[in-house]
Design an enzyme around this catalytic site. Structure first.
Site, mmCIF file in Angstrom:
data_model
loop_
_atom_site.group_PDB
_atom_site.id
_atom_site.type_symbol
_atom_site.label_atom_id
_atom_site.label_comp_id
_atom_site.label_asym_id
_atom_site.label_seq_id
_atom_site.Cartn_x
_atom_site.Cartn_y
_atom_site.Cartn_z
ATOM 1 C CG HIS A 145 15.324 5.853 -6.486
ATOM 2 N ND1 HIS A 145 16.260 4.838 -6.425
ATOM 3 C CD2 HIS A 145 14.982 6.118 -5.198
ATOM 4 C CE1 HIS A 145 16.490 4.526 -5.157
ATOM 5 N NE2 HIS A 145 15.714 5.282 -4.397
ATOM 6 C CG ASN A 171 15.792 2.010 -2.325
ATOM 7 O OD1 ASN A 171 16.748 2.293 -3.036
ATOM 8 N ND2 ASN A 171 15.176 2.895 -1.568
ATOM 9 C CB CYS A 197 18.356 7.236 -3.527
ATOM 10 S SG CYS A 197 18.232 6.184 -2.087
HETATM 11 O O1 UT7 Z 1 15.314 5.532 -1.663
HETATM 12 C C1 UT7 Z 1 15.337 6.669 -0.877
HETATM 13 C C2 UT7 Z 1 13.985 7.267 -0.735
HETATM 14 N N1 UT7 Z 1 13.147 6.404 0.010
HETATM 15 C C3 UT7 Z 1 11.894 6.356 -0.250
HETATM 16 O O2 UT7 Z 1 11.457 7.001 -1.165
HETATM 17 C C4 UT7 Z 1 11.026 5.536 0.657
HETATM 18 C C5 UT7 Z 1 9.768 6.274 0.920
HETATM 19 N N2 UT7 Z 1 8.889 5.603 1.862
HETATM 20 C C6 UT7 Z 1 8.244 4.459 1.577
HETATM 21 O O3 UT7 Z 1 8.449 3.828 0.568
HETATM 22 C C7 UT7 Z 1 7.161 4.028 2.543
HETATM 23 O O4 UT7 Z 1 6.919 5.064 3.465
HETATM 24 C C8 UT7 Z 1 7.512 2.740 3.326
HETATM 25 C C9 UT7 Z 1 7.420 1.535 2.391
HETATM 26 C C10 UT7 Z 1 8.884 2.836 3.929
HETATM 27 C C11 UT7 Z 1 6.484 2.517 4.437
HETATM 28 O O5 UT7 Z 1 5.179 2.488 3.905
HETATM 29 P P1 UT7 Z 1 4.022 3.401 4.551
HETATM 30 O O6 UT7 Z 1 2.795 3.073 3.818
HETATM 31 O O7 UT7 Z 1 4.496 4.821 4.516
HETATM 32 O O8 UT7 Z 1 3.947 2.839 6.016
HETATM 33 P P2 UT7 Z 1 4.191 3.581 7.413
HETATM 34 O O9 UT7 Z 1 5.630 3.867 7.615
HETATM 35 O O10 UT7 Z 1 3.216 4.719 7.540
HETATM 36 O O11 UT7 Z 1 3.748 2.437 8.413
HETATM 37 C C12 UT7 Z 1 2.425 1.930 8.439
HETATM 38 C C13 UT7 Z 1 2.374 0.770 9.419
HETATM 39 C C14 UT7 Z 1 3.008 1.094 10.761
HETATM 40 O O12 UT7 Z 1 2.241 0.455 11.768
HETATM 41 P P3 UT7 Z 1 1.212 1.303 12.660
HETATM 42 O O13 UT7 Z 1 2.055 2.333 13.338
HETATM 43 O O14 UT7 Z 1 0.236 1.896 11.689
HETATM 44 O O15 UT7 Z 1 0.635 0.273 13.549
HETATM 45 C C15 UT7 Z 1 4.358 0.406 10.682
HETATM 46 O O16 UT7 Z 1 4.858 0.036 11.941
HETATM 47 O O17 UT7 Z 1 3.106 -0.352 8.881
HETATM 48 C C16 UT7 Z 1 4.022 -0.821 9.881
HETATM 49 N N3 UT7 Z 1 5.183 -1.408 9.218
HETATM 50 C C17 UT7 Z 1 5.223 -2.688 8.827
HETATM 51 N N4 UT7 Z 1 4.345 -3.691 8.941
HETATM 52 C C18 UT7 Z 1 4.694 -4.888 8.433
HETATM 53 C C19 UT7 Z 1 6.341 -0.799 8.863
HETATM 54 N N5 UT7 Z 1 7.150 -1.682 8.250
HETATM 55 C C20 UT7 Z 1 6.475 -2.858 8.212
HETATM 56 C C21 UT7 Z 1 6.797 -4.124 7.715
HETATM 57 N N6 UT7 Z 1 5.874 -5.103 7.831
HETATM 58 N N7 UT7 Z 1 7.962 -4.395 7.104
#
Ligand code: UT7
Length: 326
Positions: free
Chosen positions: A253, A283, A112
């Site tokens: 980004h 993204n 990225c």
């Molecule tokens: O471009 C390269 C660099 N990339 C980035 O900078 C991305 C950085 N990360 C992020 O943007 C965020 O971490 C995400 C958007 C990917 C995820 O958001 P988060 O607030 O960090 O969520 P999480 O991964 O901690 O997941 C929270 C919950 C989980 O469920 P449990 O375990 O708490 O029950 C996930 O399974 O959200 C769940 N989850 C979803 N739920 C509905 C993960 N993806 C989804 C989804 N829809 N699409």
């Protein structure tokens, strides 16, 4: 000698994949995607489009904006983690498409952060006087490397391309002021497509396990991104003897609106001074910064005299920034 951005361009494929479309594919909701990421829709390349096709369109529009003929280009750099082929390079295919017969061409992979890395490399060639007309492109067809059954990743990514033309600045102050690049390979496993390279060629098992698609420890990457981008802002200001109020626009980004807002807060920059496209593009990895930059320039938001901070964070892990006196 500073490198001047003489023109910007971008290209987005026509097909739109909305959050509502994804709700029918994986266990997710529009509410979850918009509140956690800020993304509402993303673009998906047509089956016959590859990264070089998107890159070529973005390049044509940047060349037109710069008033430069493809035949006069000295160098083409394409930042991409989704090249058409392992080889030849995507940049070589763009050179062919543009009939830029004089230009050297190569790809650069820094995930990225690829555009910031490629801009930095182009800047060095201008500064040394080696080349005078350089096309820096970032192009991604990420949709070919996404597992559309994995809700952790499939809601995030989209396809697109952005480009800029670099020339030596005629006005000493205008142009790229400073660039800042980082990598921490000890965290390479956090964001990775495990199969498809020489370590794990794509075979039946890799395909069955979808190891040729993007895998990300999202919440860990999120935390590190906020931390490293904050440090980067401090560094850019300090190195250039600037204060937060000296920055007129942030072109970040476009991975997650919450990360973008954290960087804007660090800069004490109101959101109307932050270029946001993540809602409509998702993204697009390396392409996200030049896509956002082109939109901001064409809409008349960024103008000569503005101090513009470009920054990115991604796989590698990589991060970097470029300060541009527009
Ligand atoms: O471009 C390269 C660099 N990339 C980035 O900078 C991305 C950085 N990360 C992020 O943007 C965020 O971490 C995400 C958007 C990917 C995820 O958001 P988060 O607030 O960090 O969520 P999480 O991964 O901690 O997941 C929270 C919950 C989980 O469920 P449990 O375990 O708490 O029950 C996930 O399974 O959200 C769940 N989850 C979803 N739920 C509905 C993960 N993806 C989804 C989804 N829809 N699409």
């Amino acid at each position: 000698m500073r490198s001047f951005i003489a023109g910007t361009g971008s290209y987005l494929p026509e097909r739109i994949l909305t959050n509502a479309d994804l709700v029918g594919m994986v266990d997710t909701s529009d509410e979850w995607i918009t509140s956690r990421t800020g993304i509402r829709e993303r673009r998906i390349a047509a089956p016959d489009q590859a990264s070089s096709d998107l890159a070529t369109e973005a390049a044509k529009s940047a060349l037109k904006a710069a008033g430069i003929e493809a035949g006069d280009l000295d160098l083409i750099i394409v930042a991409t983690l989704t090249p058409d082929y392992m080889f030849p390079s995507t940049a070589g295919l763009v050179q062919r498409n543009l009939k830029a017969t004089k230009a050297a061409a190569f790809d650069l992979e820094a995930a990225c952060t690829g555009f910031i890395y490629a801009l930095t490399v182009g800047d060095q060639f201008i500064k040394t006087g080696k080349y005078g007309k350089i096309l820096v492109i970032a192009s991604e067809v990420l949709s070919r490397f996404i597992d559309y059954e994995d809700r952790n990743t499939c809601v995030l990514f989209g396809d697109g391309a952005g480009a800029v033309v670099l020339v030596p600045s005629e006005d000493g102050d205008r142009g790229i002021v400073s660039t800042h690049l980082y990598n921490d390979g000890s965290m390479s496993d956090l964001l990775i497509a495990p199969a498809g390279g020489s370590r794990m060629p794509v075979d039946e098992e890799a395909i069955a396990k979808r190891l040729n698609t993007v895998k990300m420890r999202g919440n860990v990457v999120f935390r590190i991104a906020v931390e490293k981008l904050s440090e980067l802002v401090d560094e850019v200001l300090e190195v250039n003897g600037l204060k937060e109020e000296d920055i007129n626009f942030l072109v970040p980004h476009q991975a997650n609106l919450r990360i973008i807002k954290a960087t804007a807060r660090k800069l004490k920059l109101p959101m109307e001074r932050v270029i946001v496209t993540v809602d409509r593009h998702g993204n697009t990895s390396a392409a996200s910064v030049p896509l956002a930059l082109d939109e901001a320039v064409r809409s008349g938001r960024i103008n000569p005299g503005d101090m513009v901070l470009l920054e990115a964070f991604g796989g590698g892990l990589t991060w970097g920034a470029a300060l541009v006196n527009w």
